[in-house]
Each structure stands twice: as C-alpha cells, then as structure tokens.
Design a protein around this motif. Structure first.
Motif, short mmCIF file in Angstrom:
data_model
loop_
_atom_site.label_atom_id
_atom_site.label_comp_id
_atom_site.label_asym_id
_atom_site.label_seq_id
_atom_site.Cartn_x
_atom_site.Cartn_y
_atom_site.Cartn_z
N PRO A 602 -25.58 -22.73 -18.23
CA PRO A 602 -26.41 -22.86 -17.02
C PRO A 602 -25.72 -22.18 -15.83
O PRO A 602 -24.52 -21.92 -15.84
CB PRO A 602 -26.49 -24.38 -16.82
CG PRO A 602 -26.16 -24.97 -18.15
CD PRO A 602 -25.21 -24.02 -18.79
N PHE A 603 -26.51 -21.89 -14.81
CA PHE A 603 -25.97 -21.19 -13.63
C PHE A 603 -24.90 -22.02 -12.94
O PHE A 603 -23.94 -21.47 -12.39
CB PHE A 603 -27.11 -20.87 -12.67
CG PHE A 603 -28.21 -20.06 -13.29
CD1 PHE A 603 -27.96 -18.78 -13.73
CD2 PHE A 603 -29.48 -20.59 -13.46
CE1 PHE A 603 -28.97 -18.02 -14.31
CE2 PHE A 603 -30.48 -19.84 -14.04
CZ PHE A 603 -30.23 -18.55 -14.48
N LEU A 604 -25.04 -23.35 -12.97
CA LEU A 604 -24.03 -24.20 -12.35
C LEU A 604 -22.70 -24.10 -13.07
O LEU A 604 -21.63 -24.11 -12.44
CB LEU A 604 -24.52 -25.66 -12.33
CG LEU A 604 -23.61 -26.68 -11.66
CD1 LEU A 604 -23.35 -26.30 -10.21
CD2 LEU A 604 -24.19 -28.08 -11.76
N GLU A 667 -31.34 -8.94 -7.79
CA GLU A 667 -30.37 -9.40 -6.81
C GLU A 667 -30.93 -10.56 -5.98
O GLU A 667 -30.23 -11.54 -5.71
CB GLU A 667 -29.97 -8.24 -5.89
CG GLU A 667 -29.13 -7.19 -6.60
CD GLU A 667 -28.70 -6.08 -5.65
OE1 GLU A 667 -29.16 -6.10 -4.48
OE2 GLU A 667 -27.92 -5.21 -6.06
N SER A 668 -32.18 -10.46 -5.58
CA SER A 668 -32.78 -11.57 -4.82
C SER A 668 -32.91 -12.82 -5.68
O SER A 668 -32.74 -13.95 -5.21
CB SER A 668 -34.14 -11.15 -4.28
OG SER A 668 -35.03 -10.87 -5.36
N GLN A 669 -33.19 -12.58 -6.95
CA GLN A 669 -33.32 -13.71 -7.86
C GLN A 669 -31.98 -14.42 -8.06
O GLN A 669 -31.88 -15.64 -7.94
CB GLN A 669 -33.86 -13.21 -9.19
CG GLN A 669 -33.92 -14.27 -10.29
CD GLN A 669 -34.32 -13.66 -11.60
OE1 GLN A 669 -34.66 -12.49 -11.65
NE2 GLN A 669 -34.26 -14.42 -12.65
N THR A 670 -30.95 -13.66 -8.37
CA THR A 670 -29.63 -14.27 -8.57
C THR A 670 -29.08 -14.85 -7.28
O THR A 670 -28.30 -15.81 -7.32
CB THR A 670 -28.65 -13.22 -9.13
OG1 THR A 670 -28.67 -12.07 -8.29
CG2 THR A 670 -29.03 -12.83 -10.55
N LEU A 671 -29.46 -14.30 -6.15
CA LEU A 671 -29.01 -14.87 -4.88
C LEU A 671 -29.58 -16.27 -4.69
O LEU A 671 -28.88 -17.18 -4.22
CB LEU A 671 -29.44 -13.96 -3.73
CG LEU A 671 -29.00 -14.41 -2.32
CD1 LEU A 671 -27.48 -14.48 -2.24
CD2 LEU A 671 -29.56 -13.47 -1.26
N ALA A 672 -30.84 -16.46 -5.06
CA ALA A 672 -31.44 -17.79 -4.97
C ALA A 672 -30.74 -18.77 -5.92
O ALA A 672 -30.46 -19.92 -5.56
CB ALA A 672 -32.93 -17.72 -5.28
N LEU A 673 -30.45 -18.30 -7.15
CA LEU A 673 -29.73 -19.15 -8.09
C LEU A 673 -28.31 -19.45 -7.61
O LEU A 673 -27.79 -20.54 -7.82
CB LEU A 673 -29.69 -18.48 -9.47
CG LEU A 673 -31.05 -18.26 -10.15
CD1 LEU A 673 -30.87 -17.46 -11.42
CD2 LEU A 673 -31.71 -19.60 -10.45
N PHE A 674 -27.69 -18.50 -6.95
CA PHE A 674 -26.35 -18.69 -6.41
C PHE A 674 -26.36 -19.76 -5.31
O PHE A 674 -25.50 -20.64 -5.27
CB PHE A 674 -25.81 -17.36 -5.88
CG PHE A 674 -24.50 -17.48 -5.17
CD1 PHE A 674 -23.33 -17.69 -5.88
CD2 PHE A 674 -24.43 -17.38 -3.78
CE1 PHE A 674 -22.11 -17.80 -5.22
CE2 PHE A 674 -23.22 -17.49 -3.12
CZ PHE A 674 -22.06 -17.70 -3.84
N TYR A 675 -27.34 -19.67 -4.40
CA TYR A 675 -27.45 -20.68 -3.35
C TYR A 675 -27.67 -22.08 -3.95
O TYR A 675 -27.12 -23.07 -3.47
CB TYR A 675 -28.59 -20.34 -2.41
CG TYR A 675 -28.26 -19.24 -1.42
CD1 TYR A 675 -26.96 -19.08 -0.94
CD2 TYR A 675 -29.25 -18.37 -0.96
CE1 TYR A 675 -26.65 -18.08 -0.03
CE2 TYR A 675 -28.95 -17.36 -0.05
CZ TYR A 675 -27.64 -17.22 0.41
OH TYR A 675 -27.33 -16.24 1.31
N LYS A 676 -28.47 -22.14 -4.99
CA LYS A 676 -28.72 -23.42 -5.64
C LYS A 676 -27.44 -23.97 -6.28
O LYS A 676 -27.12 -25.16 -6.13
CB LYS A 676 -29.80 -23.26 -6.71
CG LYS A 676 -30.13 -24.54 -7.46
CD LYS A 676 -31.19 -24.31 -8.53
CE LYS A 676 -31.48 -25.60 -9.28
NZ LYS A 676 -32.48 -25.39 -10.36
N ALA A 677 -26.68 -23.11 -6.97
CA ALA A 677 -25.43 -23.55 -7.60
C ALA A 677 -24.41 -23.99 -6.55
O ALA A 677 -23.71 -25.00 -6.73
CB ALA A 677 -24.86 -22.44 -8.47
#
Length: 712
Positions: A602-604, A667-677
């Motif tokens: 998972p991204f976390l 990049e925008s997608q992974t940025l959102a996942l990064f903020y969530k993690a």
C-alpha cells in the motif's frame, strides 16, 4: 409480477382460473398466492401477496465462532456445540461475579449511607461547609457506573422518600450551565434543553399561570421551589462519577455553586475518584478545598474478594476449564500492580474461556455431543495429544502391560471417548482436592498466626499456581506448617478445630478427619503429644495426596488453558510494535502467506519505508520525488490507472479509456496519494510538519520532523 394480476375486474371475473397458484416475485422467489384480488382493490397502487410458510427457506443460524477447517474439519453442528458450551460457561461466571461484586460492595454502600444520614441538618449552625464524600472507586472507569448506580439505589431504598439522589457525569457537560441543568432536570423532572433553546426550557420550568418567572433551566432557585413542595425530602445527594476526569475549573465551579446554596438546600456531594487523594488534591484549588468537609471511602476490593472469586469460579465443582499456572500468575501480577479490580480480573478469565472454545476444536469434548462419536477426525486428533501419547508410551513400557486396553484405545473410537470421560471425572476430583488443600493451608496459616506473630500469610490466590503444579508438596511453607502442628498447645488445637468447622462442610474429608481426632480425650501430656502427632501425620498425608500436578491427568490439555501470550497481547497490547509490523510487512494482514510475493505494498507502507531510511529532518520535496520514483518503478501504467484516485473530465479529455494517461496526470495522481500517506503518518504520530523561511521571507522551505525512531 404476471400481467394477469393487474387485469381489469371484468377479465378477472370471467376467467379467474387463469391466475396461477404460484407466482414469481421480482427477486425471483417462488411465492404462493393466498387470495385473489377483489374488485374494491382495483384502484390500489400496490398489492400485498402473502407467501406460504414453506415458500422461503429457513435461514441458517449464524454464530460468532467460525469453522476450524485447517486443524480439524468441522461441521456447523460442531461450531454450534462450541458456542453453546462457551455461552453456558460465561453465564455461570457472570452470575457468580454479579453476586460476588454486590457482596463486596455491601460494606462500602453501608458506609456511604451512614455518612449521608449522619451529616448535619442544613439549618444547623455547624452546617458551614459542604459535606463531600470522596469515593475511591479504582482505576477501572467502566465499573464506576455500576457502583454509583448501586449507591444511588441503596440510599433511596434505605431512606425511602427522605433522600433524593442524582447521578451526573461531567465528561458529558461542556460547561457549568450544562452540569447544573443536569442536576436540576433530573431532580425536578424537566427535560434537558440545548443551549440555544433557553426560552423553551424556561417555559417548561414555569408553573401554569405564572408567566413572570424569568429563571432558566440551570437556575438552582428552581430546586428551592421544588424542595419546598417535597415535604418528605430531607437530603439531596448529588453523585459525580468522574470527579477527577473533568477539564478546567468545571468541578470547582460546581462545588462552589452547591456551597453557595448549602443553607437553603440540604446538599450532600459524592465524588467518584479513579486516582488517589494526593493526586485529587493537586487538581482542586485550595480555595475550593476550604469550602468542603470531606470523608474518603476506599472501594478497592480486598484479598478476601479475590479468594472468594477463586473458590466460586476457578475451583468450584462445576469448573469446565482451569487456568494454567503461567496465565494465572500473569493475571494476578496485573491485578496486584495495576487494576485491583475484580471485574477486570474476571474479564481476563472470560477472555481465556472465549479463546479456548473459539480456537480449540477439541473443546467440545468437555461436554461431548453425539456427533463426536461419528467424527473420526476428532478421534484421531485426540490420539495425537501429547499427554495421551505419553500415557500409551508409559503403559507399554511396563513389564506387565495390558495390551488389550492399549489396542482398544488405539483402534476403537468408543473406548477413547469413554477414557476421555474417565479423565474428565479425574479432573473434577483434582479440582475439588486442590480447593480443599488450599483451604486447609489457609486454615493452618490462620491458626499459626495466632501462635506466632512473625508468620507472613500467603493468600489462596498466591498459592494457586504452585498448588496445581505440585510445587507446594514438600515446599518450605508446608514444612513450616507441619512443624507448627507438632508444637501446638491444647488451646491452639481447639482453635484449629474451630476454624476447620467454619471453613469446611460436614461431608468433606477434612471434617471427617477432624471428627476422628477425639480432642476431648486429652487428659495429660502423653495423650496430648500423641494427639498432635496423629494430627500432623494425617494432615501431612492429606496434603501430599492432594497437592499433585495437573500434568498427571491424561488429556489435561483439554481441561487446562495456559496461553499467556494471547491474554497479555489482548489486555496489555503493544500498539507501536503492531503498527510498525503492519506497515513494514502488510502481507501478514492483507493476504494469504502464499500470495505475499504478489502483494503490492500500500502507499502508506511505501511512505513509511522511505520514512525509516531518512534522517531526523526530511525535506518534503525530496520525500515526494522519492515516493513518486518508487511508485513509477514498481507499478506499470495500467495498474496505476486502475488504483488511482478519480480524475476530472478535463484531465481525461482527448484520451480514450484504453490509451495511456499523460505523465502530468501520473504526477498529480501520486501527489494526492503522497499527501494522503503523509497525513496518515502524521495522524499515527510518526512525524510533524515544520516550516522555515529563507531569503527575506520570500521562500518557505517545508520540512518534516521525525517523532518516532524504530527500535526505541
């Protein structure tokens, strides 16, 4: 529904036989029509067709327990048997616990009632301070509600209509107004009002015909009017369950308001304290302490209550499961050092019962149903138990071996079940003998304490673990007690006999042994020495015969539960270790071990892995770039598109579903996942955000600071 059901009345009258006996509903079920639609129902928008009783299949009963197919293939009947055994055992424990707790609290309830009734009348000259009772209820907050409810009922029952009680929790009151409103509403009988609806609350408290009263629902003057009308009420007892759990100055303000009205209303305040008096004194201002006249009541249960719990739950005649020595030592240590609460101790016992019946498919042997005799898998599992294998090995090693007995146990299912039944009877006898032996040691210690003041008594709970393992047989404490018997005087012998008569039933082995002593025949020194010699010899033989180890019983694995790790992890869990393990090895929780290699983290977990590799301060841009590179390297474009967050139509414009999204979208997608993690790691307490400004406050550098290091 068939079209014929909704035909016109004329058509249905002409040919009613076209209606089928059974019709299919919209969900595909077969239901039977019980009656035709009459003419007066033509204009109805819907119709109710009653199904027959046999149309629907009976739903299967579901139980919280699951089938244990990996160890022993089970049927639904086996699961039901395990669940039934567990519920019956827990019901017995809860019934005995309720009786035990009520008896243990009886002395506290009586002392609190005496304090309430002994307080001075509010018109008395000495009534200058507010009478306050500090009830030290222990650290287990979950038991406070039961305790203070019993106190309220006990006082009202004793005093009939002379005392009015109200129980309040400050954690539900956000302000002084809310706390006073609860007190007034419960006593006067008005409904609680919200802060924004003061007019409605005021109108409810105003008598009919009197519209000039401007008092609000939290005004204590309302209680004065109510108290004047209640001619039988002499005391008002306000009970606050969580006195040391309130925030700010809420409790001191409540005490101050009750103190102001002490000469007009006969208040008696009872405060429930979960900590200690010194800690409570540090939380209450000195000016508030000068307003009260307090008396403390300790509700912590004594060792006698734990001894009674041991006798009535663990070592009673109907015990289905015995706690092992390791587990009991762990629970006793936690009880003595932390909780001192019987409910917590019994909760651990209930958890041990639940774990045994939930995870052990052979637990149904404790009350074997008929289905066990037909289950060859259970019989094979019984033969693989270590104690049974040791029994067979020891039996065959004898010179005179009964081979027919061993052959029946290894080949005949009925013989194995009969042997398990005999072992269970032996287990019940073992529990009864252990109970008698521990009671006898308790009696001998009481008798020796009157003989020697230096004797340190060990409670029955402290001796339990050593008793069931056989460690007490020949131990120093037993040798000292036997030595004490040989030195008893005539008065000590009489005292010992009196204690045995009090502790044991008439039909017990100890009482029969005591009757054979013939104490009245002592006429001189010689007869006295002979008597105490016979007593010491008899008691020594009794203790040696009964203080045996539970491991001597075949199939003791079915009757004794001793899993320390399961209960310790349940009642004293290590949250941090569990969370870190889940983040570093998510396959332990998310999939089967055989699928661990194919699991995508998972991204976390990805963010946590980068977190562990970084230093104390983490540049957020570098953190983001590393996170992006890991995802791009591990996941192909199709997987990223499937697991991504939903995108806007503007970003998808010009691209069909089968085409690869552009790089900017990734990049925008992974940025959102990064903020969530990052937000989840901040919520878990791993890091916090820091910002520092550079270049004349023009540029802001955002960094993350690590708060938790691995291994600490």
């Amino acid at each position: 529904m068939p079209a014929s059901v909704f035909e016109t009345p004329s058509k249905r009258k002409a040919a009613p036989e076209v209606l089928p006996d059974q019709m299919s509903s919209e969900v595909g079920e077969s239901i039977e029509q019980s009656e035709l639609i009459s003419d007066r129902d033509v204009h109805k928008t819907c119709y109710v067709i009653k199904p027959s009783g046999n149309a629907r299949k009976k739903e299967k009963k579901s139980y919280p327990f699951i089938r244990l197919d990996q160890s022993i293939p089970e049927t639904d009947g086996h699961v039901e048997d395990r669940w039934t055994l567990y519920t019956k055992s827990i019901e017995k424990i809860q019934t005995k616990l309720e009786s035990l707790l009520n008896d243990a609290d009886e002395s506290t309830l009586h002392r609190v009632w005496n304090y309430v009734t002994s307080t001075q009348d509010y018109h008395h000259e000495a009534y200058t301070l507010l009478p306050v009772g500090l009830v030290l209820a222990g650290a287990n907050i979950s038991s406070h509600t039961r305790l203070f409810t019993n106190i309220s009922k006990y006082i009202e029952q004793k005093e009939a209509q002379k005392v009015a009680t109200v129980v309040v929790t400050l954690r539900d009151a956000s302000s002084l107004r809310e706390a006073l409103r609860k007190i007034v509403s419960q006593l006067v009988g008005q409904l609680k009002a919200d802060d924004e609806d003061e007019i409605t609350a005021r109108m409810k408290t105003v008598p009919q015909g009197d519209q000039t009263d401007k008092r609000l629902s939290y005004d204590l003057d309302l209680l004065i009017d109510w108290f004047v009308k209640q001619e039988s009420v002499e005391k008002i007892v306000v009970i606050i369950e969580d006195a040391d759990g309130s925030d700010g100055n809420l409790l001191p303000e409540v005490i101050r308001m009750l103190f102001v009205y002490r000469n007009r209303l006969p208040f008696v305040l009872l405060l429930g304290i979960a900590t200690t008096l010194p800690i409570f004194n540090t939380k209450v201002p000195k000016r508030t302490m000068r307003m009260i006249d307090f008396e403390s009541f300790d509700v912590l249960h004594t060792d006698d209550s734990l001894t009674r719990l041991l006798d009535e739950i663990l070592l009673c005649s109907s015990t289905q499961l015995l706690l092992g020595p390791g587990l009991f030592r762990s629970l006793l240590k936690r009880y003595n050092n932390h909780t001192k609460n019987l409910e917590t101790f019994t909760s651990a016992i209930q958890y041990a019962y639940m774990t045994h019946f939930f995870a052990n498919p052979l637990s149904i042997i404790l009350a074997p149903p008929k289905s066990i005799a037909q289950s060859e898998d259970h019989i094979i599992a019984l033969r693989t138990i270590p104690s049974f294998q040791s029994y067979v090995a020891d039996w065959t090693s004898k010179e005179e071996c009964d081979t027919e007995h061993i052959r029946e146990l290894l080949t005949d299912s009925t013989s194995v079940l009969a042997f398990v039944g005999s072992c269970q009877k032996e287990f019940f006898e073992f529990v009864s003998r252990q109970s008698d032996a521990l009671k006898l040691l308790d009696v001998l210690q009481d008798a020796s304490s009157t003989y020697s003041s230096t004797t340190v008594k060990r409670t029955r709970a402290e001796l339990y673990a050593d008793a069931i393992t056989g460690a007490l047989r020949g131990s120093p404490i037993v040798r000292e007690l036997v030595m004490f018997i040989t030195k008893m005087s005539a008065a000590t012998v009489d005292n010992l006999a009196r204690l045995i008569d009090q502790k044991f039933d008439k039909n017990s082995v100890i009482r029969k042994m005591r009757d054979s002593w013939n104490i009245g025949s002592m006429n001189g020194k010689a007869s006295h020495l002979k008597l105490i010699s016979n007593i010491s010899k008899a008691l020594q033989e009794f203790l040696d015969a009964n203080l045996k180890s539970y491991t001597d019983i075949v199939f003791h694995e079915l009757f004794v539960f001793d899993s320390v790790s399961l209960c310790e992890n349940a009642f004293a869990p290590r949250y941090r270790a569990t969370i870190e393990k889940a983040l570093m090895q998510p396959s332990y929780y998310l999939c089967h071990p055989s699928e661990a290699a194919e699991l995508e983290k998972p991204f976390l977990s990805v963010a946590h892995a980068l977190y562990r590799e970084s230093g104390t301060l983490i540049n957020i841009y570098d953190y983001w770039r590393a996170f992006h590179q890991v995802l791009v390297a591990e996941r192909d474009t199709e997987t990223m598109a499937n697991e991504s967050l939903p995108t806007n139509e503007d970003e998808d414009a010009g691209y069909s579903r089968g085409l690869t999204p552009p790089t900017t979208f990734l990049e925008s997608q992974t940025l959102a996942l990064f903020y969530k993690a990052i937000s989840e790691l901040k919520y878990l307490g791993f890091l916090k955000e820091m910002s520092s400004k550079r270049g004349g406050n023009k540029n802001t550098l955002v960094t993350l600071q690590k708060l938790v290091w691995d291994g600490l």
